[in-house]
Each structure stands twice: as structure tokens, then as C-alpha cells.
Design a protein around this motif. Sequence first.
Motif, PDB file in Angstrom:
ATOM      1  N   GLU A  95       0.903  -1.027  -0.093  1.00  0.00           N
ATOM      2  CA  GLU A  95       0.058   0.019  -0.150  1.00  0.00           C
ATOM      3  C   GLU A  95       0.762   1.283   0.014  1.00  0.00           C
ATOM      4  O   GLU A  95       0.359   2.300  -0.785  1.00  0.00           O
ATOM      5  CB  GLU A  95      -0.749  -0.141   1.104  1.00  0.00           C
ATOM      6  N   PHE A  96       1.982   1.021   0.738  1.00  0.00           N
ATOM      7  CA  PHE A  96       3.109   2.312   0.725  1.00  0.00           C
ATOM      8  C   PHE A  96       3.387   2.877  -0.878  1.00  0.00           C
ATOM      9  O   PHE A  96       3.840   3.946  -0.886  1.00  0.00           O
ATOM     10  CB  PHE A  96       4.071   1.899   1.513  1.00  0.00           C
ATOM     11  N   VAL A  97       3.353   1.902  -1.816  1.00  0.00           N
ATOM     12  CA  VAL A  97       3.898   2.309  -3.002  1.00  0.00           C
ATOM     13  C   VAL A  97       3.058   3.418  -3.565  1.00  0.00           C
ATOM     14  O   VAL A  97       3.567   4.373  -4.188  1.00  0.00           O
ATOM     15  CB  VAL A  97       4.019   1.192  -4.010  1.00  0.00           C
ATOM     16  N   GLY A  98       1.934   3.266  -3.363  1.00  0.00           N
ATOM     17  CA  GLY A  98       0.940   4.390  -4.114  1.00  0.00           C
ATOM     18  C   GLY A  98       1.102   5.670  -3.314  1.00  0.00           C
ATOM     19  O   GLY A  98       1.164   6.754  -3.967  1.00  0.00           O
ATOM     20  N   ARG A  99       1.307   5.728  -2.170  1.00  0.00           N
ATOM     21  CA  ARG A  99       1.676   6.951  -1.366  1.00  0.00           C
ATOM     22  C   ARG A  99       2.846   7.601  -1.782  1.00  0.00           C
ATOM     23  O   ARG A  99       3.086   8.611  -1.957  1.00  0.00           O
ATOM     24  CB  ARG A  99       1.437   6.780   0.095  1.00  0.00           C
ATOM     25  N   LEU A 100       3.793   6.740  -1.765  1.00  0.00           N
ATOM     26  CA  LEU A 100       5.205   7.111  -2.236  1.00  0.00           C
ATOM     27  C   LEU A 100       5.081   7.729  -3.569  1.00  0.00           C
ATOM     28  O   LEU A 100       5.789   8.848  -3.937  1.00  0.00           O
ATOM     29  CB  LEU A 100       6.235   5.997  -2.205  1.00  0.00           C
ATOM     30  N   ALA A 101       4.671   6.967  -4.623  1.00  0.00           N
ATOM     31  CA  ALA A 101       4.389   7.460  -6.151  1.00  0.00           C
ATOM     32  C   ALA A 101       3.762   8.839  -6.006  1.00  0.00           C
ATOM     33  O   ALA A 101       4.131   9.563  -6.957  1.00  0.00           O
ATOM     34  CB  ALA A 101       3.902   6.294  -6.722  1.00  0.00           C
ATOM     35  N   GLN A 102       2.823   8.798  -5.247  1.00  0.00           N
ATOM     36  CA  GLN A 102       1.994  10.352  -5.256  1.00  0.00           C
ATOM     37  C   GLN A 102       2.775  11.369  -4.750  1.00  0.00           C
ATOM     38  O   GLN A 102       2.547  12.510  -5.255  1.00  0.00           O
ATOM     39  CB  GLN A 102       0.699  10.363  -4.510  1.00  0.00           C
ATOM     40  N   ALA A 103       3.572  10.909  -3.653  1.00  0.00           N
ATOM     41  CA  ALA A 103       4.210  12.090  -2.966  1.00  0.00           C
ATOM     42  C   ALA A 103       5.614  12.585  -3.861  1.00  0.00           C
ATOM     43  O   ALA A 103       5.754  13.799  -3.752  1.00  0.00           O
ATOM     44  CB  ALA A 103       4.739  11.666  -1.497  1.00  0.00           C
ATOM     45  N   ASP A 104       5.998  11.682  -4.380  1.00  0.00           N
ATOM     46  CA  ASP A 104       7.303  12.013  -5.090  1.00  0.00           C
ATOM     47  C   ASP A 104       7.647  10.794  -6.236  1.00  0.00           C
ATOM     48  O   ASP A 104       8.399   9.957  -6.139  1.00  0.00           O
ATOM     49  CB  ASP A 104       8.620  11.899  -4.157  1.00  0.00           C
ATOM     50  N   PRO A 105       6.950  11.118  -7.429  1.00  0.00           N
ATOM     51  CA  PRO A 105       7.097  10.182  -8.639  1.00  0.00           C
ATOM     52  C   PRO A 105       8.555   9.996  -8.799  1.00  0.00           C
ATOM     53  O   PRO A 105       8.837   8.855  -9.411  1.00  0.00           O
ATOM     54  CB  PRO A 105       6.339  10.859  -9.599  1.00  0.00           C
ATOM     55  N   ALA A 106       9.533  11.128  -9.005  1.00  0.00           N
ATOM     56  CA  ALA A 106      10.683  10.878  -9.399  1.00  0.00           C
ATOM     57  C   ALA A 106      11.476  10.040  -8.428  1.00  0.00           C
ATOM     58  O   ALA A 106      12.259   9.001  -8.892  1.00  0.00           O
ATOM     59  CB  ALA A 106      11.214  12.305  -9.534  1.00  0.00           C
TER      60      ALA A 106
END
Length: 173
Positions: free
Chosen positions: A142-153
Motif C-alpha cells: 500500500e505504501f507504493v501508491g503513497r510514495l508514488a503520489q508524494a514523489d514520482p521521481a
Amino acid sequence: MQLLAATGGPYDPDADAVVQEELAEDRRREEVEQQRRQEQQRVAARADELAGLAGAGRLDRTVASRPGDEAARELLADRGDYRAGAVDDWLARALADRTGHYADPDARTAAVALLPVPVLARAALLAALARTGAPAADGDLEFVGRLAQADPAATTALASWLDTAAAVKDGTP
């Protein structure tokens, strides 16, 4: 009457090339407009279907992605539909797993232009994590989505790093 006889008879729009070209162009424009309306209806119906599945908690790996799902996702986002996030998760998983229409390399290539950067970053990290071989249930990631939204680069960089680390571990340069 003599004037008409001298010009070849009464005017016949069916024989007028200019009129016929204009009518043909009008028909082509109407056909294009009809196709556009049908495509909009198809996208709206798919967006409603995906939103319904997401709302019922049934938008998972059993639902295959199809061409045009990116447009349905965009419509949900434009509507401000909160279920667009679930559709983002689902599209990222399908892209990472190369399932549904993303089994086709051309569809994966096209996704780069059709999906937002956070969805692409999420897909890259999910794919990289899968290549590590570490077992994980969907809920564990689930953390993957939050991380991608916060900082895609940063998410994309992490995915690249994981791929490089896995290659080094396997002995491939």
C-alpha cells in the motif's frame, strides 16, 4: 425558356460537382462527430463500470484492463471521483504485471503518454519489487501508491535502483 435551353436545361444540384462535394464533406463531418459521440459514451460507460467495481471493492487482478481504460481513468479524475485512486492502483498493477491489454508492448509504450507520472512511477516500483522475489500481498504494498503520489521521481529512482541491485546480485551487468 430559351435561356434555360441555351444553358443546358434546368439547374440540377445532383449534377453540380461543387454541391456534391459540399454534401459529401458534410456527411464526413457528421460521421466523425457521430464516432466522437460514440467514443465518449463508451469511455463514460467504462468509467462508470470501473468506478462501480472500485466502490464495491472488486477492482482487482480479475478485471482485465482494456484499451481506452486510460481515458476512463482521466474522465473519473476530471469528475473528481474519489474512486479514481483505486483505478490508478489497478492500472499501475496491470502495467507492472503486464496483464490485460498491457501484455502488448505497444500498449505499455502508449501508456507512458496516457497515464499520469505518479501512476507510471507506481507501476515501475511494483514491477521492480516483484523482480526482487520478495513475497508480498497486495495490502503489504500500500505504501507504493503513497510514495508514488508524494514523489514520482524518487519512486522511479528507487525502482531503477532495485532493478540495478537485483541485476548485480544475479551477476548480470
